[in-house]
Design an enzyme around this catalytic site. Structure first.
Site, PDB file in Angstrom:
ATOM      1  CB  SER A  39      -0.897   0.079   1.240  1.00 15.74           C
ATOM      2  OG  SER A  39      -1.294  -1.168   1.671  1.00 15.74           O
ATOM      3  CG  HIS A  71      -2.894  -4.946  -2.032  1.00 17.76           C
ATOM      4  ND1 HIS A  71      -1.690  -5.286  -1.487  1.00 17.76           N
ATOM      5  CD2 HIS A  71      -3.570  -4.270  -1.073  1.00 17.76           C
ATOM      6  CE1 HIS A  71      -1.635  -4.835  -0.246  1.00 17.76           C
ATOM      7  NE2 HIS A  71      -2.766  -4.228   0.039  1.00 17.76           N
ATOM      8  NE  ARG A  92       3.241  -8.000   0.876  1.00 17.93           N
ATOM      9  CZ  ARG A  92       3.949  -6.906   1.058  1.00 17.93           C
ATOM     10  NH1 ARG A  92       3.370  -5.726   1.036  1.00 17.93           N
ATOM     11  NH2 ARG A  92       5.250  -6.975   1.247  1.00 17.93           N
ATOM     12  CB  THR A  93      -1.166 -14.139  -1.172  1.00 14.94           C
ATOM     13  OG1 THR A  93      -1.484 -14.242  -2.567  1.00 14.94           O
ATOM     14  CG2 THR A  93      -2.171 -14.979  -0.377  1.00 14.94           C
ATOM     15  CG  HIS A  94      -2.038  -9.343   3.009  1.00 12.37           C
ATOM     16  ND1 HIS A  94      -2.429  -8.739   1.846  1.00 12.37           N
ATOM     17  CD2 HIS A  94      -1.160  -8.500   3.602  1.00 12.37           C
ATOM     18  CE1 HIS A  94      -1.811  -7.565   1.739  1.00 12.37           C
ATOM     19  NE2 HIS A  94      -1.035  -7.395   2.795  1.00 12.37           N
ATOM     20  CD  GLU A 193      -1.577  -4.185  15.259  1.00 12.83           C
ATOM     21  OE1 GLU A 193      -1.710  -2.985  14.959  1.00 12.83           O
ATOM     22  OE2 GLU A 193      -1.425  -5.091  14.410  1.00 12.83           O
ATOM     23  CB  SER A 212       2.583  -8.059   4.500  1.00 16.38           C
ATOM     24  OG  SER A 212       3.344  -6.877   4.619  1.00 16.38           O
ATOM     25  CG  ASN A 235      -2.048   3.358  10.718  1.00 11.42           C
ATOM     26  OD1 ASN A 235      -1.837   2.737   9.673  1.00 11.42           O
ATOM     27  ND2 ASN A 235      -2.012   2.787  11.906  1.00 11.42           N
TER      28      ASN A 235
HETATM   29  I1  8IG Z   1      -1.524   0.370   6.509  1.00 12.08           I
HETATM   30  O1  8IG Z   1      -1.646  -0.108  12.412  1.00 12.08           O
HETATM   31  C1  8IG Z   1      -1.441  -0.585   8.237  1.00 12.08           C
HETATM   32  N1  8IG Z   1      -1.240  -1.889   8.289  1.00 12.08           N
HETATM   33  N2  8IG Z   1      -0.943  -4.614  12.049  1.00 12.08           N
HETATM   34  N3  8IG Z   1      -1.306  -2.334  12.248  1.00 12.08           N
HETATM   35  C2  8IG Z   1      -1.107  -3.450  11.475  1.00 12.08           C
HETATM   36  N4  8IG Z   1      -1.075  -3.395  10.146  1.00 12.08           N
HETATM   37  C3  8IG Z   1      -1.251  -2.198   9.584  1.00 12.08           C
HETATM   38  C4  8IG Z   1      -1.452  -1.024  10.306  1.00 12.08           C
HETATM   39  C5  8IG Z   1      -1.474  -1.096  11.709  1.00 12.08           C
HETATM   40  N5  8IG Z   1      -1.582  -0.013   9.431  1.00 12.08           N
END
Ligand code: 8IG
Length: 276
Positions: A39, A71, A92-94, A193, A212, A235
């Site tokens: 991303s 993606h 990408r595969t998560h 989280e 990832s 973020n």
């Molecule tokens: I964009 O705050 C993104 N991916 N685990 N935590 C986790 N993955 C994320 C976050 C985040 N922001």
């Protein structure tokens, strides 16, 4: 439904087939470097050189359709200005998709089978260091794998010291000396989280929360590749920022930063070539 990567297939054989698909479609015998664009990083593909082939991921053995907006499900072959070949993976595969870790790391193994000796892994992630701001790119210095899973099967004991290449991090800092770095913590997701989990990650020495890159980096090391990891902090992690996290916020921060960080990444790829 069966999938090419399901047992009893050997995932390395499937990756070799995928690399052959790429050779057949592109006519390029060997790719030198591979990039997975997460991303916020997608524009870099257009800046590192001339895209000579764009392959829908579904035409390459073992690849799955992308699960997420933002993606791009394509694999590109890019000719860099200095004549190297980059394999740009926008598919990408998560792990949180629940298809198992073989499918998560198939792109990395395919890149290795296609000849790549350097794997550049990028992602969007949440920042734990309070001085970081959304839109800021940071280097990954190490990771904490909290998925309780591994891409390695059987008694495969792989050393992960200096997994995130100090050499490549130094090269990245020659392009932008202000790049900070941190320890990437891979959670399973797809939920973000809780603030308590972010405090746990911080107490454990983590700085970046994501979903990832750690599993992919382990597979890259197993395959003998040198790894560079870059996170776009879209973020601040839950509880570090006082407002709730939203996927839209993450997309917007990615869009906003995309031009800048894509130029950074393209310059880093150029500098890696200069150092070769
Ligand atoms: I964009 O705050 C993104 N991916 N685990 N935590 C986790 N993955 C994320 C976050 C985040 N922001």
């Amino acid at each position: 439904m069966t999938h090419p990567l399901d047992p009893p297939a050997d995932p390395r054989d499937v990756a070799a087939q995928a690399a052959d698909d790429i050779r057949r479609i592109t006519g390029v015998d060997r790719h030198d470097i591979a990039l997975t664009l997460g991303s916020g990083w997608a524009q870099a593909a257009d800046l590192i050189g001339e895209t000579t082939h764009t392959i829908p991921a579904t035409e390459v053995t073992g690849f799955s359709k992308p699960a997420l907006e933002g993606h791009v499900g394509t694999i590109r072959s890019v000719l860099t200005d200095d004549g190297r070949r980059a394999l740009v993976i926008g598919a990408r595969t998560h792990y949180y998709e629940g298809h198992g870790v073989r499918r998560v790391v198939h792109s990395v193994r395919t890149a290795a089978a296609a000849g790549a000796t350097i794997m550049v892994l990028t992602n969007g992630a949440g920042g734990i260091k309070p001085q970081w701001e959304p839109g800021q790119p940071v280097l990954i210095s190490d990771h904490l794998n909290l998925t309780a899973d591994s891409p390695l099967e059987g008694a495969t004991f792989v050393d992960l010291t200096d997994l995130y290449s100090p050499r490549l991090r130094d090269i990245a800092r020659t392009v932008d000396a202000s790049l900070d770095e941190g320890v990437y913590v891979q959670f399973r997701g797809p939920h973000y989280e809780t603030p308590a989990e972010v405090q746990m990650a911080k107490a454990m020495g983590g700085h970046i929360c994501g979903m990832s890159t750690a599993l992919e980096a382990i597979a890259a090391r197993e395959a003998g590749m040198e790894v560079l990891g870059l996170s776009l902090i879209t973020n601040l992690a839950a509880g570090i920022q006082t407002t709730p996290l939203s996927h839209q916020e993450v997309i917007d921060a990615g869009r906003e930063a995309e031009g800048r960080i894509s130029h950074l990444l393209a310059d880093v790829i150029g500098a890696i070539g200069d150092a070769a």
